[in-house]
Scaffold this motif. Structure first.
Motif, PDB file in Angstrom:
ATOM      1  N   ALA A   1      62.200  32.768  20.862  1.00  0.00           N
ATOM      2  CA  ALA A   1      63.210  31.760  20.525  1.00  0.00           C
ATOM      3  C   ALA A   1      63.386  31.616  19.025  1.00  0.00           C
ATOM      4  N   ASP A   2      64.625  31.323  18.632  1.00  0.00           N
ATOM      5  CA  ASP A   2      64.908  31.021  17.232  1.00  0.00           C
ATOM      6  C   ASP A   2      64.259  29.701  16.849  1.00  0.00           C
ATOM      7  N   GLU A   3      63.970  29.541  15.578  1.00  0.00           N
ATOM      8  CA  GLU A   3      63.460  28.276  15.049  1.00  0.00           C
ATOM      9  C   GLU A   3      64.657  27.389  14.731  1.00  0.00           C
ATOM     10  N   ASP A   4      64.884  26.367  15.573  1.00  0.00           N
ATOM     11  CA  ASP A   4      66.066  25.526  15.387  1.00  0.00           C
ATOM     12  C   ASP A   4      65.735  24.067  15.101  1.00  0.00           C
ATOM     13  N   THR A   5      64.509  23.812  14.640  1.00  0.00           N
ATOM     14  CA  THR A   5      64.166  22.442  14.270  1.00  0.00           C
ATOM     15  C   THR A   5      64.650  22.103  12.869  1.00  0.00           C
ATOM     16  N   GLU A   6      65.023  23.119  12.091  1.00  0.00           N
ATOM     17  CA  GLU A   6      65.575  22.882  10.766  1.00  0.00           C
ATOM     18  C   GLU A   6      67.078  22.607  10.891  1.00  0.00           C
ATOM     19  N   LEU A   7      67.676  22.097   9.811  1.00  0.00           N
ATOM     20  CA  LEU A   7      69.095  21.781   9.834  1.00  0.00           C
ATOM     21  C   LEU A   7      69.927  23.032  10.082  1.00  0.00           C
ATOM     22  N   PHE A   8      69.565  24.134   9.419  1.00  0.00           N
ATOM     23  CA  PHE A   8      70.307  25.383   9.580  1.00  0.00           C
ATOM     24  C   PHE A   8      69.367  26.464  10.109  1.00  0.00           C
ATOM     25  N   ARG A   9      69.914  27.328  10.964  1.00  0.00           N
ATOM     26  CA  ARG A   9      69.094  28.397  11.529  1.00  0.00           C
ATOM     27  C   ARG A   9      68.625  29.375  10.457  1.00  0.00           C
ATOM     28  N   SER A  10      69.373  29.490   9.369  1.00  0.00           N
ATOM     29  CA  SER A  10      68.940  30.381   8.290  1.00  0.00           C
ATOM     30  C   SER A  10      67.645  29.880   7.658  1.00  0.00           C
TER      31      SER A  10
END
Length: 252
Positions: free
Chosen positions: A42-51
């Motif tokens: 899974a992508d890390e999406d706890t930050e504001l932006f996926r980048s």
């Protein structure tokens, strides 16, 4: 006036491709017949932006296995439908000494790894293609594993920025080729096209005018139309609405 502490640049990090970037890259390199059907970590999406998440996420041992399984599944599908894949259709894999094998490895590797492959890298992957023999069936199997290797390599899965010394400031800057990758995954969410790679390879992205020229060209392409929606979707969490249940007390 108000004083501020000296700017301290953040440490350089590698960005791992998001699932969307992985899928977009497959389509851009191999066409719409390229499909990602297997799960990825899974992508890390706890930050504001996926980048931002992509610069912090780590890959677990199971994640490494998933990338390998996905790469082999994608490569198997590509060779099974080779005649439909423009990047592969011109190489019929009839003989182990066919120069088209090197051509395929160079051209697809350049797009996937976002840089030219070295002579040793091409030789290493060619050895995979021909490892089990020179019959057409054996070569197709070998090319399947070679493509899977390209797709599961860290050179594909991570956007690596090492940089170079800026002769004007003595600081470090991104190389021209590194800028090509950064621009492509920022504006298009996908791998650089041939024009952008050529600009990067020619050193045209080492200064502001060169970067501006490519940004203007890229923003003029249809694929850039997704940028505002992607930005706002991540900034305001709109992209997560599909995961939320409708509140029955508010919406009847």
């Amino acid at each position: 006036g108000k004083s501020y502490a000296a700017l301290v640049p953040v440490a350089a990090t590698m960005l791992r491709l998001t699932r969307t970037q992985y899928e977009n890259t497959l389509v851009d390199v191999f066409g719409p017949a390229a499909k990602l059907a297997k799960p990825l970590e899974a992508d890390e999406d706890t930050e504001l932006f996926r980048s931002i998440g992509a610069s912090k996420v780590s890959t677990s041992p199971r994640g490494v296995e998933q990338y390998g399984e996905a790469a082999l599944d994608v490569a198997t599908g590509l060779i099974a439908r080779q005649a439909e894949i423009p990047a592969l259709a011109g190489c019929v894999l009839a003989a182990a000494n066919d120069p088209c094998i090197d051509d395929v490895l160079r051209t697809t590797g350049r797009r996937l790894w976002r840089r030219p492959l070295t002579t040793d890298e091409v030789a290493r992957y060619r050895a995979i293609v021909t490892a089990d023999g020179g019959t057409p069936d054996k070569l197709r199997t070998g090319m399947t594993f070679a493509l899977a290797g390209l797709l599961s390599s860290p050179h594909f899965l991570y956007i690596v920025s090492i940089g170079e010394k800026d002769p004007a400031t003595d600081a470090r800057r991104y190389t021209s080729l590194e800028q090509a990758s950064r621009l492509a995954y920022w504006l298009w969410d996908s791998t650089p096209d041939e024009a952008l790679l050529e600009a990067g390879h020619a050193g045209k992205l080492a200064d502001a005018p060169g970067i501006e020229a490519e940004v203007r060209r890229m923003l003029d392409r249809p694929r850039a139309r997704h940028l505002p929606a992607r930005y706002l979707g991540e900034a305001w969490n709109v992209s997560k609405l599909d995961l939320e249940d409708k509140n029955p007390a508010v919406f009847k």
